[in-house]
Design a protein around this motif. Sequence first.
Motif, mmCIF file in Angstrom:
data_model
loop_
_atom_site.group_PDB
_atom_site.id
_atom_site.type_symbol
_atom_site.label_atom_id
_atom_site.label_comp_id
_atom_site.label_asym_id
_atom_site.label_seq_id
_atom_site.Cartn_x
_atom_site.Cartn_y
_atom_site.Cartn_z
ATOM 1 N N SER A 188 0.816 -1.203 0.000
ATOM 2 C CA SER A 188 0.000 0.000 0.000
ATOM 3 C C SER A 188 0.865 1.275 0.000
ATOM 4 O O SER A 188 0.606 2.217 -0.756
ATOM 5 N N LEU A 191 2.435 1.648 -3.420
ATOM 6 C CA LEU A 191 1.420 2.065 -4.393
ATOM 7 C C LEU A 191 1.192 3.577 -4.271
ATOM 8 O O LEU A 191 1.187 4.303 -5.263
ATOM 9 N N PHE A 213 -9.167 2.534 -5.556
ATOM 10 C CA PHE A 213 -7.861 3.088 -5.233
ATOM 11 C C PHE A 213 -7.786 3.442 -3.749
ATOM 12 O O PHE A 213 -6.811 3.112 -3.056
ATOM 13 N N THR A 216 -7.256 0.339 -1.655
ATOM 14 C CA THR A 216 -5.958 -0.322 -1.816
ATOM 15 C C THR A 216 -4.845 0.477 -1.159
ATOM 16 O O THR A 216 -3.855 -0.085 -0.684
ATOM 17 N N VAL A 217 -5.000 1.788 -1.126
ATOM 18 C CA VAL A 217 -3.927 2.650 -0.642
ATOM 19 C C VAL A 217 -4.186 3.133 0.793
ATOM 20 O O VAL A 217 -3.402 3.875 1.355
ATOM 21 N N SER B 184 -3.742 -0.403 -9.122
ATOM 22 C CA SER B 184 -4.300 -0.856 -7.837
ATOM 23 C C SER B 184 -4.840 -2.276 -7.949
ATOM 24 O O SER B 184 -4.727 -3.061 -7.007
ATOM 25 N N SER B 187 -1.843 -4.710 -8.082
ATOM 26 C CA SER B 187 -1.174 -4.824 -6.777
ATOM 27 C C SER B 187 -2.016 -5.676 -5.838
ATOM 28 O O SER B 187 -1.495 -6.488 -5.074
ATOM 29 N N SER B 188 -3.316 -5.538 -5.930
ATOM 30 C CA SER B 188 -4.213 -6.282 -5.069
ATOM 31 C C SER B 188 -4.280 -7.764 -5.475
ATOM 32 O O SER B 188 -4.206 -8.656 -4.626
ATOM 33 N N THR B 216 -6.798 -4.006 1.530
ATOM 34 C CA THR B 216 -5.754 -3.961 0.509
ATOM 35 C C THR B 216 -6.002 -4.984 -0.593
ATOM 36 O O THR B 216 -5.642 -4.785 -1.747
#
Lengths: 282, 282
Positions: A188, A191, A213, A216-217, B184, B187-188, B216
């Motif tokens: 995270s 990112l 977004f 995820t962050v 995102s 990455s997830s 996340t």
Amino acid sequence: MNVFIIGVGLIGGSFAIDIKAAFNDAKIFGIDGNPEHLENSVSLGFIDHASDFDQLDQADVVIIAIPVDATVKVLPQVLDQINDDCLVFDVGSTKKKLCKTVEDHPKRRNYLAVHPIAGTEFSGPKAAIANLYRGKTNIICEVEKTAFKLQEKGMEIFSRLGMRIRYMDPVSHDKHIAYVSHLSHISSFMLGKTIIEKEKNERDIFDMAGSGFASTVRLAKSSPAMWAPIFKQNKENVIETLQEYITNLNQFKELMENDKFDQIYQEMENTNYIKTILKGIS
Amino acid sequence: MNVFIIGVGLIGGSFAIDIKAAFNDAKIFGIDGNPEHLENSVSLGFIDHASDFDQLDQADVVIIAIPVDATVKVLPQVLDQINDDCLVFDVGSTKKKLCKTVEDHPKRRNYLAVHPIAGTEFSGPKAAIANLYRGKTNIICEVEKTAFKLQEKGMEIFSRLGMRIRYMDPVSHDKHIAYVSHLSHISSFMLGKTIIEKEKNERDIFDMAGSGFASTVRLAKSSPAMWAPIFKQNKENVIETLQEYITNLNQFKELMENDKFDQIYQEMENTNYIKTILKGIS
């Protein structure tokens, strides 16, 4: 019951709120290196008395809720000062180094190594909330090294706060928590970094960011003071998980470069299995 | 107003729900390759009539809400069949290839290239919800290529649904959306993959996963049928963002390997700036 909380932030403060609510006779004493935090926690009402280390001999329970590097220094000092019937537990995200640090302490039996899987991305006393621990997993390490009566005292608190208990050895704890918690934080943070770097001259672009977004962050808002020491103490495990993550990202990139979009589809479909795993985690 | 929705999933279905609520005279026609989805959307009540491509000449508005690879094939066919006063818009997460595909179509002026930044990790008609678009950003590309009266028709819908409009060229759209959305998702997905692989023999471990992990890895529940075509259409931009992300992760790992935890602290503190960016995104 005199409960001393060392570190009156999100985690310590949330324990204070719930213990006050669950135990009529609880008096909560706060200790914090930051005078402003201590003042806030008293005026917010979840700490009854600002206190200090000299008064620890009056404690029935001590909760250490400070960054894990500070805990390693503070825990032996706390054990030195408490009376024989006092339970001390910490709530840190790494357990191996801490258990090792106090393994030969004459008051090792007064200590319970605890990791409640609960928190938010916020920090400080104003982030403390009621019922943070309800329904959450609480991992206890080396339970057999804690005096039986003090185990019971701990269980009474965790039970009234609504936590589910899991027992684990500290080495396994640190290894697995690297995957399900520490790695998420790095993914995270990086990112967030990637996007801030790329888009620093294009402020309007963040209008394009949606809830995906944001989700995820989210962990990139977390406190560096808490997380840098965790990564340091769990260095080997975290590096291993990070390497595996990077390998998977590189493989994904290679699939894209080679136009293997059928395989990319397959990768994602396999990973959809995470739905099953996440059931019950909110 | 006859509104035809091609693809009655989360996105198309949520448009149907809100348009029915906002326009008294709206009749909603559904077209979907999956008969079960079409049936469900009728029985859920947000589609008035199951329909097909032959009836598109009766449409006042056509919304194309299917994966982006299918949209590239379907959009020209739709434009071939509609009447001159009909507005067609798609809602896909890539815009460059689609705008290129229809640039010389005789009915280009009937098409509006739209990307509403809204959704959830779920899919299918049962995932459709009211007010999905309220307060969300709607990116419109090449607005000048759409007939003015049909722009107005689109704006009336977006305005009644509560969306904020942003204008952008398709090349910039695809470049920036790679950072704030497509990356995102990767990455997830790769975080989910890493953990599933590592922990496949240790089911109990997921008791250790908390809300941070859930947040996340949330996007790893997303539909491969939707996302594989997005990555394919936006290949160059996505690979570039992915490379930058991997570089940042490698740097973080090197800092850890060299015990540069002060720099790690600094990295995280700098990235906390994401708090400012996320304000207002929920």
